[in-house]
Design an enzyme around this catalytic site. Sequence first.
Site, PDB file in Angstrom:
ATOM      1  N   ASP A 154       0.775  -1.236   0.092  1.00 46.65           N
ATOM      2  CA  ASP A 154      -0.271  -0.100  -0.023  1.00 46.65           C
ATOM      3  C   ASP A 154       0.846   0.926  -0.156  1.00 46.65           C
ATOM      4  OD1 ASP A 154      -2.003  -1.287   0.310  1.00 46.65           O
ATOM      5  OD2 ASP A 154      -2.190  -1.700   2.259  1.00 46.65           O
TER       6      ASP A 154
ATOM      7  N   CYS B 215       2.659   6.897  25.316  1.00 45.84           N
ATOM      8  CA  CYS B 215       1.278   6.212  24.217  1.00 45.84           C
ATOM      9  C   CYS B 215       1.261   7.192  23.200  1.00 45.84           C
ATOM     10  CB  CYS B 215      -0.120   5.927  24.825  1.00 45.84           C
ATOM     11  SG  CYS B 215      -1.431   5.336  23.280  1.00 45.84           S
TER      12      CYS B 215
ATOM     13  N   CYS C  36      -0.743   8.009  20.763  1.00 43.91           N
ATOM     14  CA  CYS C  36      -1.861   8.631  20.287  1.00 43.91           C
ATOM     15  C   CYS C  36      -1.942   9.701  19.478  1.00 43.91           C
ATOM     16  CB  CYS C  36      -3.374   8.931  22.257  1.00 43.91           C
ATOM     17  SG  CYS C  36      -3.588   7.319  22.073  1.00 43.91           S
TER      18      CYS C  36
ATOM     19  N   ASP D 220       3.602  21.387 -18.443  1.00 42.34           N
ATOM     20  CA  ASP D 220       3.466  21.386 -19.743  1.00 42.34           C
ATOM     21  C   ASP D 220       2.431  22.343 -20.722  1.00 42.34           C
ATOM     22  OD1 ASP D 220       2.567  19.444 -22.124  1.00 42.34           O
ATOM     23  OD2 ASP D 220       0.597  18.696 -21.865  1.00 42.34           O
TER      24      ASP D 220
ATOM     25  N   THR E  69       0.530  22.063 -23.438  1.00 41.53           N
ATOM     26  CA  THR E  69      -1.004  21.982 -24.444  1.00 41.53           C
ATOM     27  C   THR E  69      -2.054  21.364 -23.314  1.00 41.53           C
ATOM     28  OG1 THR E  69       0.090  21.781 -26.508  1.00 41.53           O
ATOM     29  CG2 THR E  69      -1.863  21.091 -26.399  1.00 41.53           C
TER      30      THR E  69
ATOM     31  N   ASP F 212      -1.448  17.711 -18.411  1.00 39.53           N
ATOM     32  CA  ASP F 212      -2.729  17.204 -18.676  1.00 39.53           C
ATOM     33  C   ASP F 212      -2.362  15.221 -19.512  1.00 39.53           C
ATOM     34  OD1 ASP F 212      -2.298  18.128 -21.279  1.00 39.53           O
ATOM     35  OD2 ASP F 212      -4.237  18.238 -21.260  1.00 39.53           O
TER      36      ASP F 212
ATOM     37  N   ASP G 291      -2.083  13.039  28.264  1.00 47.48           N
ATOM     38  CA  ASP G 291      -2.488  12.112  26.978  1.00 47.48           C
ATOM     39  C   ASP G 291      -3.244  12.323  26.248  1.00 47.48           C
ATOM     40  OD1 ASP G 291      -1.538   9.561  24.983  1.00 47.48           O
ATOM     41  OD2 ASP G 291      -3.205   9.177  25.269  1.00 47.48           O
TER      42      ASP G 291
END
Length: 732
Positions: A7, A361, A363, A405, A407, A604, A690
């Site tokens: 991922d 912790c 968090c 780019d 165009t 594009d 916390d």
Amino acid sequence: MRVEGMDCASCVGKIETALARMPDVSDVRVNFTTETIELTLAPGAATQVGEIEKTIKSLGFRVSDTRQISSSADAAIDVALAPAARNQRWWQTRKGSHVVGLGVLMGGAYAIAQFFPLYAEWIFAAAVVAGVIPFARKAVALAMSGSPFSIETLMSVAAIGALVIGEAEEAAAVVFLFAVGELLESVAAGRARAGIKALASLVPKTATLLDPNGNQRSVPATSLRVNDLVLVRPGDRVPADGHIVQGASSLDESPVTGESVPRPKSTGEGVFAGSINVDGVLQVRVEKTAADNTISRIIQLVEQAQASKAPTARFIEKFSRYYTPAVMLIAALIIVIPPLAMGGDWNTWLYRGLALLLIACPCALVLSTPAAIASGLAIGTRRGLLIKGGNALETIGKVRAIAFDKTGTLTEGKPRVTEVLAFGKGDENVVIGLAAAVETGSNHPLAKAILGRAEAAGIAIPSATDASATPGKAVHATVGGRRLAVSSPSHAAQAAKLGASERKAIEKLEASGNTVAVLFDETSREVLGLVALRDEPRHDAREGVAQLKAMGVRSVMLTGDNHRTAQAIANGLGIEWKAELLPQDKLDFVNEMKRTTKVAMVGDGINDAPALATAHVGIAMGGGTDVAIETADAALLKSRVTDVAHLVALSRATMANIHQNVIFALSLKGLFLVTSMLGITGLWIAVLADTGATAIVTLNALRLLRFKGAATADGDGDEDRSVPRLVAVQNH
């Protein structure tokens, strides 16, 4: 091998680290985009393929296919023909069902807590156990394979630590938020890979093969070999790279070059696979096979660029390499050393160690980045700025050079009539009317522009008969008893009487970046007029370039168009330029800039895909091709050049918010770490510290939702007023 479940870029590092530790395994190359792994096993290796698969699976990934892949083109085609499982909805995936299950458990716990508070704690605990087991199992596998302090370790320790000291609700929230983050990364990765499929679809599936006797038969385009002769009719896509052996036509090469005006081609000239034949019949001699044609090379460039790109790693994962072991070590020392060395009470120091673990912790730290990123992504989406994840949002604000780019990005992408010159007795309206009559029925972009100009001006278009075309040169028709032609200047120089004044006018118009069409009488060879057409810059292009300059960002225009047109457009926009570039040239230029600075690419077209992929961040115009949008890290849905500056400013504001959150969370935790070790503060203060830090960090991140810098959708003038505010925010 094909591996599913990668991922983010950190997945690549985890797999490479694990496989590199295995005996007789070398040259490990993991391609995130195509989800493939290539490696070398020494002859007679002690490590078997099955053991490699087992190791990969233990890290939480899936091995769905194990075979030899003969070339990167095969891999590209293979990913385009991916299993149907990849088209699953997010809630049908393993990570999706995990998130849904955790959400149901947490929702049930909150509902039960309203009536039976004592039982709610058990349901929260069940959610923690169900949620943390996959991460804990992966953390153990990563630790055994050489990555002991991964983000999975950080989350597992935090959740289990909170559960041990009775904070099941908080532990469940941490696990749930982390699971949601993993799911979002998985969805984003799937969309990024969709661009390869769009690229592969550009080449036609079949081709019309001509045998030595001139007979025609339809064959798969992938079966074409070098020196085969193929027939390309008007409207067909060219099935392979080659050269024209018979015929002449105009070819729309925008899939490859990105330029909107078709180019005339005749015998002996080269053509690209994927180009669209506009008006003539061509016989093309194949010069490259399907695996080696232009589109396949672009696919390979995109893959290579995405595989080698190193997006900024998640901040918390990098920090956890030091934070997690340090906190665990400090907690262990606080629990063990005082009782052993100083005769302290075990219960007292165990309590203090747990309090320290709860304070530590992460968090607030874990939320500091995604909360700000989520707010930044949300406000960006409201303003038409589609940003594909936190890495992209973080990187955009760091760029110091942007390649555009031409165009369809800096320009509208559609030629328009810019000037009309009449010679002889007629005026401009007469010239446009006659030219439109000749062009009636043509699908050529220049013809559409001339017809559009006549319609917009309310000019009556005379009827035309006996229309015909000389492919790539001229269009002919009989109008009002006269045989007229609309042609290129080069053809007119041979077929008409171009005097000194006409030639001078043509040169002047071309010097301004125009394409010139000549209207003349074929019988008398008299030139009746000139029609100049040009792909005009977007109305906000100059302003957008100026805004970026004010923000310290250099802008460069890259185009496949000729030097004269490029210079004319660039001078009007106040931007640097490079002309006559193929996709590989754009890629090389972006790589050259990357050596000295952070670079973004805005484009594009399909031809922009490799440069979009290899830049530190790719930005696509919303009106562009699916390939450009899928390959890019961000898309400007309203196709405004000024939105590039708004994107940079939003990124910088978001990163400033993240830095504030991290500094606050670390400072607060550092303070209470010291007081807990000294016994000044207890468990309830640890929980408060916390929870309070988490709440404050979240509220600070939500301030980004009030960010007013991006342009409004209605274009009511807020866009102009927003720029100083954006610059002020980033400077502050």
